[in-house]
Design a protein around this motif. Structure first.
Motif, PDB file in Angstrom:
ATOM      1  N   THR A  39       0.800  -1.230   0.000  1.00 45.38           N
ATOM      2  CA  THR A  39       0.000   0.000   0.000  1.00 45.38           C
ATOM      3  C   THR A  39       0.832   1.280   0.000  1.00 45.38           C
ATOM      4  OG1 THR A  39      -0.162  -0.080   2.404  1.00 45.38           O
ATOM      5  CG2 THR A  39      -1.951  -1.104   1.130  1.00 45.38           C
ATOM      6  N   ILE A  40       2.119   1.221   0.338  1.00 39.98           N
ATOM      7  CA  ILE A  40       2.955   2.430   0.321  1.00 39.98           C
ATOM      8  C   ILE A  40       3.214   2.802  -1.134  1.00 39.98           C
ATOM      9  CG2 ILE A  40       5.244   3.346   0.814  1.00 39.98           C
ATOM     10  CD1 ILE A  40       5.290   1.722   3.331  1.00 39.98           C
ATOM     11  N   PRO A  41       2.972   4.062  -1.521  1.00 46.94           N
ATOM     12  CA  PRO A  41       3.219   4.451  -2.911  1.00 46.94           C
ATOM     13  C   PRO A  41       4.723   4.482  -3.201  1.00 46.94           C
ATOM     14  CG  PRO A  41       2.613   6.353  -1.620  1.00 46.94           C
ATOM     15  CD  PRO A  41       2.442   5.156  -0.722  1.00 46.94           C
ATOM     16  N   ILE A  42       5.055   4.234  -4.435  1.00 48.27           N
ATOM     17  CA  ILE A  42       6.454   4.269  -4.858  1.00 48.27           C
ATOM     18  C   ILE A  42       6.900   5.725  -4.884  1.00 48.27           C
ATOM     19  CG2 ILE A  42       8.046   3.761  -6.727  1.00 48.27           C
ATOM     20  CD1 ILE A  42       6.182   1.486  -7.525  1.00 48.27           C
ATOM     21  N   GLN A  43       8.000   6.010  -4.218  1.00 48.38           N
ATOM     22  CA  GLN A  43       8.490   7.378  -4.154  1.00 48.38           C
ATOM     23  C   GLN A  43       9.520   7.598  -5.252  1.00 48.38           C
ATOM     24  OE1 GLN A  43       9.880   8.246  -0.252  1.00 48.38           O
ATOM     25  NE2 GLN A  43       7.914   7.859   0.702  1.00 48.38           N
ATOM     26  N   MET A  44       9.393   8.719  -5.922  1.00 47.21           N
ATOM     27  CA  MET A  44      10.329   9.076  -6.981  1.00 47.21           C
ATOM     28  C   MET A  44      11.384  10.009  -6.377  1.00 47.21           C
ATOM     29  SD  MET A  44       9.143   7.450  -9.415  1.00 47.21           S
ATOM     30  CE  MET A  44       9.082   7.861 -11.107  1.00 47.21           C
ATOM     31  N   HIS A  45      12.630   9.694  -6.599  1.00 48.46           N
ATOM     32  CA  HIS A  45      13.723  10.518  -6.095  1.00 48.46           C
ATOM     33  C   HIS A  45      14.351  11.330  -7.214  1.00 48.46           C
ATOM     34  CE1 HIS A  45      13.635   8.806  -2.115  1.00 48.46           C
ATOM     35  NE2 HIS A  45      13.588   7.590  -2.643  1.00 48.46           N
ATOM     36  N   SER A  46      13.583  11.688  -8.188  1.00 50.45           N
ATOM     37  CA  SER A  46      14.113  12.468  -9.297  1.00 50.45           C
ATOM     38  C   SER A  46      13.485  13.854  -9.287  1.00 50.45           C
ATOM     39  CB  SER A  46      13.830  11.768 -10.623  1.00 50.45           C
ATOM     40  OG  SER A  46      12.440  11.698 -10.836  1.00 50.45           O
ATOM     41  N   VAL A  47      14.206  14.782  -9.866  1.00 45.67           N
ATOM     42  CA  VAL A  47      13.731  16.159  -9.991  1.00 45.67           C
ATOM     43  C   VAL A  47      13.592  16.447 -11.481  1.00 45.67           C
ATOM     44  CG1 VAL A  47      14.262  18.574  -9.551  1.00 45.67           C
ATOM     45  CG2 VAL A  47      14.885  16.835  -7.874  1.00 45.67           C
ATOM     46  N   ASN A  48      12.410  16.792 -11.897  1.00 46.06           N
ATOM     47  CA  ASN A  48      12.177  17.087 -13.311  1.00 46.06           C
ATOM     48  C   ASN A  48      12.623  18.520 -13.601  1.00 46.06           C
ATOM     49  OD1 ASN A  48      11.072  14.564 -13.696  1.00 46.06           O
ATOM     50  ND2 ASN A  48       9.019  15.250 -13.155  1.00 46.06           N
ATOM     51  N   MET A  49      13.464  18.656 -14.619  1.00 44.15           N
ATOM     52  CA  MET A  49      13.972  19.975 -14.996  1.00 44.15           C
ATOM     53  C   MET A  49      13.854  20.139 -16.502  1.00 44.15           C
ATOM     54  SD  MET A  49      17.428  20.116 -12.674  1.00 44.15           S
ATOM     55  CE  MET A  49      17.867  21.712 -13.250  1.00 44.15           C
TER      56      MET A  49
END
Length: 139
Positions: A39-49
């Motif tokens: 149930t924990i959502p997948i966390q994205m460790h990226s920054v969109n630029m």
């Protein structure tokens, strides 16, 4: 041959277990852990630029460069001309700092130059406000 006899009487009943059965508890905990992981959502460790594409255009004009050399004995030269003391060095730095588009100061100390001379040049640049200074030739 010896025979093992129960200690608590002659009936053949086994002893009562007083320990708690932890198998169902472990099963429930594993199921809860799996449900939590799902149930924990997948966390994205990226920054969109939004990055520019292609090469930047060349500057309109090349920056003016001042070559500042420090010899092994502490002698300072400004574009090949010797600098006479800290006052003359401060005057040169003030002239550079007063320009609206400051020239780049390329500081090239000799490997054997005393640290005192290099620190004197850097201190004069900071004191007079010259900001475009870099060490050259220390690769």
């Amino acid at each position: 041959m010896a025979m093992n006899m129960p200690s608590g009487g002659s009936s053949g009943e086994p002893d009562v277990m007083v320990d708690i059965n932890t198998t169902p508890l472990i099963d429930v905990m594993l199921v809860l852990l799996i449900m939590l992981i799902i149930t924990i959502p997948i966390q994205m460790h990226s920054v969109n630029m939004n990055l520019p594409v292609g090469n930047p255009p060349p500057p309109a004009m090349q920056p003016q460069v001042v070559q500042l050399n420090i010899d092994f004995d502490g002698t300072i030269t400004w574009n090949g001309a010797p600098v006479n003391g800290a006052e003359d060095l401060g005057k040169h730095m003030a002239d550079v700092a007063a320009q609206p588009d400051q020239p780049e100061i390329h500081l090239l100390p000799n490997r054997l130059a005393p640290y005192r001379a290099v620190a004197q040049v850097l201190a004069a640049a900071e004191r007079e406000g010259a900001t475009k200074i870099g060490l050259v030739g220390n690769e």
